[in-house]
Every structure is written in C-alpha cells, then in structure tokens.
Write an enzyme that holds these catalytic residues in place. Sequence first.
Site, PDB file in Angstrom:
ATOM      1  N   HIS A  83       6.536 -37.438 -34.988  1.00  0.00           N
ATOM      2  CA  HIS A  83       7.790 -37.263 -34.693  1.00  0.00           C
ATOM      3  C   HIS A  83       8.542 -36.073 -35.528  1.00  0.00           C
ATOM      4  O   HIS A  83       8.332 -35.529 -36.444  1.00  0.00           O
ATOM      5  CB  HIS A  83       8.907 -38.472 -35.316  1.00  0.00           C
ATOM      6  N   HIS A 170      15.568 -25.769 -48.766  1.00  0.00           N
ATOM      7  CA  HIS A 170      14.769 -26.371 -49.858  1.00  0.00           C
ATOM      8  C   HIS A 170      13.246 -26.311 -49.535  1.00  0.00           C
ATOM      9  O   HIS A 170      12.765 -26.635 -48.695  1.00  0.00           O
ATOM     10  CB  HIS A 170      15.410 -27.809 -50.192  1.00  0.00           C
ATOM     11  N   THR A 172      10.800 -28.334 -50.669  1.00  0.00           N
ATOM     12  CA  THR A 172      10.018 -29.316 -50.120  1.00  0.00           C
ATOM     13  C   THR A 172      11.012 -30.337 -49.575  1.00  0.00           C
ATOM     14  O   THR A 172      10.298 -31.145 -48.817  1.00  0.00           O
ATOM     15  CB  THR A 172       9.639 -30.029 -51.574  1.00  0.00           C
ATOM     16  N   ALA A 173      12.223 -30.132 -49.485  1.00  0.00           N
ATOM     17  CA  ALA A 173      13.051 -31.149 -48.840  1.00  0.00           C
ATOM     18  C   ALA A 173      13.524 -30.675 -47.611  1.00  0.00           C
ATOM     19  O   ALA A 173      14.351 -31.341 -46.951  1.00  0.00           O
ATOM     20  CB  ALA A 173      13.953 -31.646 -49.932  1.00  0.00           C
ATOM     21  N   GLY A 174      13.301 -29.606 -47.343  1.00  0.00           N
ATOM     22  CA  GLY A 174      14.050 -28.845 -46.091  1.00  0.00           C
ATOM     23  C   GLY A 174      15.429 -28.788 -46.097  1.00  0.00           C
ATOM     24  O   GLY A 174      16.130 -28.262 -46.883  1.00  0.00           O
TER      25      GLY A 174
END
Lengths: 302, 302
Positions: A83, A170, A172-174
């Site tokens: 996804h 970010h 790692t968190a996009g």
Amino acid sequence: VIRPLVQCVPNFSEGRDPKVVDDIAGAIARTTGVAVLGRTMDADHNRSVITFAGTPDAVAAAALAGVEKAVEHIDLRRHSGVHPRLGAADVIPFVPVRGVSLADCTALAHRVGEEIWRTLGVPVYFYEAAARQPGRERLENVRRGGFEGIRDAILHDPSRHPDIGGPELHPTAGASIVGARKFLIAFNVNLATTDLAIAKQIARTIRESSGGMRYVKALGLPLASRNQVQVSMNLTDFEQTPLHTVVDAVRREAARLGVQVAGTEIIGLLPRAVIESAAGFYLQFENFATDLVLENRFETLE
Amino acid sequence: VIRPLVQCVPNFSEGRDPKVVDDIAGAIARTTGVAVLGRTMDADHNRSVITFAGTPDAVAAAALAGVEKAVEHIDLRRHSGVHPRLGAADVIPFVPVRGVSLADCTALAHRVGEEIWRTLGVPVYFYEAAARQPGRERLENVRRGGFEGIRDAILHDPSRHPDIGGPELHPTAGASIVGARKFLIAFNVNLATTDLAIAKQIARTIRESSGGMRYVKALGLPLASRNQVQVSMNLTDFEQTPLHTVVDAVRREAARLGVQVAGTEIIGLLPRAVIESAAGFYLQFENFATDLVLENRFETLE
C-alpha cells in the site's frame, strides 16, 4: 443538547507487529471521551486502521496521542508494504457523525495538523475538505511518489512542500496527511442469482460514474460461496443520496431484470440518522423528529 | 452494557390546578436518573398524566415521590371529574423500554406498591401483568364504582379489598392501582380520501377484535380539517406485531379499496427498537444488530 460526535479513522504504517498497533490503539482508547469502534491490520499492506469516535475535543486529543505513538515506533526507512504511504501516521480523516458539520471537522483537522507539527516535528499535508491548496483535495495526488519519492521531490519542487512545517519530511515518520470528509457508508446488496452480468448491469445503472445516482460508487461482484452475486457500494454522502433511495433503486432495477434482492449487508457502522430516515421514509411519518424516539429524548435531557 | 430503561405513566386526580401538578411533576423531575418526557392536564377529566423514564431504581423512587405529593395535595372527597378514579395517585403503570422485561416491571410495581402502603398508608391494588388476583388484570374491573363506590363496598365485600394494606381506603387519597404493561404505541394512518366508510373498513380488517392482527386496536375517524379520514390505532405489543407490519397491512388494504396512504403520525414517543426494526425490515439487512449503529456502540462503551 445532543452531544456532538466525530469519527476519526487514522491509517498507520504498521500491519505486522501487533504490539505496536496495541500501543497506538491503547493511547487512543485511554483518552477520556472517545470509544474505539474497530481496528484492522493487514500484513501485506503493512498497515492498520483504527476507527474511533467521541466529542470533537476528545477525538483531537486521541488522534494526537495515536500519532505520537506511531512516530515513536515506526521508521519508514525500514517499512515496506504493497500500500502506498507517506507517513508513520499516514492518513488522518475527521468525519462528522452528528451535531457537527464538515466545516467543524475541517477546523478540527487544521488544529490537529498544527499540533502534530508543533509537538512532534512531523510536517502535515491537508486533503479533501481540509485541503489548503488546489489539487490537494485528492489523497492520491498528495501521496504520489510515497515517502521516498516525496522526500526527494521536496528538494527541487516547492509544489510538493507540506502545508505546515518542513519543508523536509521527518526522517523516520515522513509526513501526515490530515483531512475532513463526510461519513462513508459501505453497503452490499446480494441478489438471488448467479448471473454476474446482472450485478454489473445494476451497478452501472445506479453509480454516479456511469450516469446514475450522485455520491454512489458500485461494483458487481460474484459471491461464489453463496451462489449469489452482489452489488457492492460506497455511499459518500448519505444526506444527499440516502441509503433507502439507493436500496429502492437497486430493487427496481433488479426487478426489471427479473431478479430478487436476497438481502443486504452493512460493512462497518452506520450513523443513527441513516436508520431513522429509512424508517421515516418507509413508515411515511408526517411528524417524525429524532426526539420522538424515547431513548433520544432521554439522552438529550441527560 | 446498555443501561436498562423503564417508562412510568402515572395518572393523578388533579387536572385543574397547575400548581399541584407542577409540584408532583417537580418531585419526579428532581429524582436523579429520570427524565420527564411529557405531561398532560385535562380540566373536564380533572386528571393529569406525567410520562417519565429512567433506570428501574430511579423510576421507582420518582414514582414514590410523585405519589407522596399527590397524597399531600389531593382530597378525593372534594374531587369531581368525568373520568373514573379511585385514588389521588390513581393509576401507576411501569413499562419496559429496553434492557428490562415485563417481569422486571412487575417486580418493580410490587416493590413500589409495598412502599406506597408502608410509607404513605395508601392501600394498593395491582393490575395487568402485576395482578395478584384473578379478575384484576383489567383496570376497569379494579376501578369499578370509583372512590366512593369502592369505599362503601369494602365494608361488606372482601372481594373488593386491596392487595396491600387497608382494607379501608385512605380517607382522602383512596387507593392506588399499580401495574406493569407493555409499551403502547399510538399511531395514526391518514388516508387521501374523505370517505369515512373506507377508514372504518380498514380498521375492521386489521384490528384483533374483528379477526385481524393480534395486539392491534383500530378505529376509523374523520379528519374534517384536512379533508381526509384516519385509521387511528393502538399497538399493545410491538415486539409481537411490529409497527411496520401494521403499516404494510393498512397500505395493502387501502390499495385494494383504491385509496392512497397520505401519511402517518406518531402520538407520543416510540422506543428506538421500533425504528431500528422498521429500517431493518425495509432495507432487508441480513446482519443488522443494534451495535452496527455508531451512536449505540458508543453508548454501550460509555
């Protein structure tokens, strides 16, 4: 006054480790004034969806608590799944259920988006009714290229910059895509035939994309295990095109094709207003108001 | 768990002095856990009806508080009206709404009846589902002769003695008739014709007393102000004979007689279960459960 109720259906980029999803869902569930209504995990998508509802302020606080846990646990550099995704907390839609408008949910989305950037340092894009830039109404436009593609595109293309924060993602968190949309009803009508062509014909007749009813998406599908076929539908605005109107249209078209409706199925949940307006339509109430239902009256007075 | 809900519809022998009725209704409304849903006063009947609902214990406490005020204010020796009556607090039925059975309401009626005698010295008769003696199921049997007649009959006829307390009546407050019954739905179907014979014909076809549907009472009435006629109905057990079944039957019979249903009217309130089962019937849900309604789910989890 009836207590206002907002639903939130955040999608998180973790579908394999139940401990991570437990921790996110736990942070949401512990927030006073919300109830977790459902939760799904998909290992292939590597993605989970948590459905919860509550008063607007409680839902905002719970959404932020869930995003915080997702940012803590999920590293998109080590995430893969079929996804598309842009963020650890990927998509966060706010949905009016009762006593609140779509505009209220847009304001809520903007407030939560600001908080996500301010407290977690994760930039935010706004989509659907909460979009602040033309072309960002559609989720697929905002998310095109995913985490890796957008991370690179931002360096040379200002049109891909977030609405709040950044412009870099970010690490790692996009980024999170926060929005407001109307309640979506997922609903199937099962037909007493094995002839798939009939389900497809009815779907074509009733869906908006081929000239049918507005706010209706429909597909004809086989149901091999039941020796039936199905018209599988999404209703994207039940106030404009009510469920009972769509069921009547399917029934009429099925009858015209010589087929009976075997039964119908709700997928997920329905707002109470859908049930009350179907009953009112069918029973031909001249004087129906929601406070003629004893329990509603009692609730209002609490 | 869904909170259990009982309705109580006490009838008081005061329909002219609003201060007295205010005081009775106020005592009920101040009880924690109940909500007053409606109130009517009739000067000719010299009688008032207060409808309230709440959890079983709260409803018991509120009923007792209302009876206490009625006993304090009302003197039957100085009361007259066209409606028959035996007590200051004349009739006190407890009605299951949800999450409680008729047997639960019978137990509640017995408990409240004992308290009325113990704390107020007013003897009590039990009727309908709470009847303790054969022949006392029907209110009109218990109340035959009214306050004055029963006060005298008691002196020589033990069959007229109260179920609790007495045997003499309270000198000013008489006796209370306490019971349990199912929820009653009052419902009208208006027909697009001025021909009263058609409304009467439909009423005869559908009502139990002339061979129609069980638990249905029906009358044909003129509606001069609207140029319509009406089938006016009481449904005494909506779980056994649902409202939607009765509406369908009226519609079919009207169509057979060449007349359209113009609309329908609810008198008073409906339990939510009536609305949900009508919607489920009409929409042909295979999988309907009350917790598929978002608000219900939320309520359950509160």
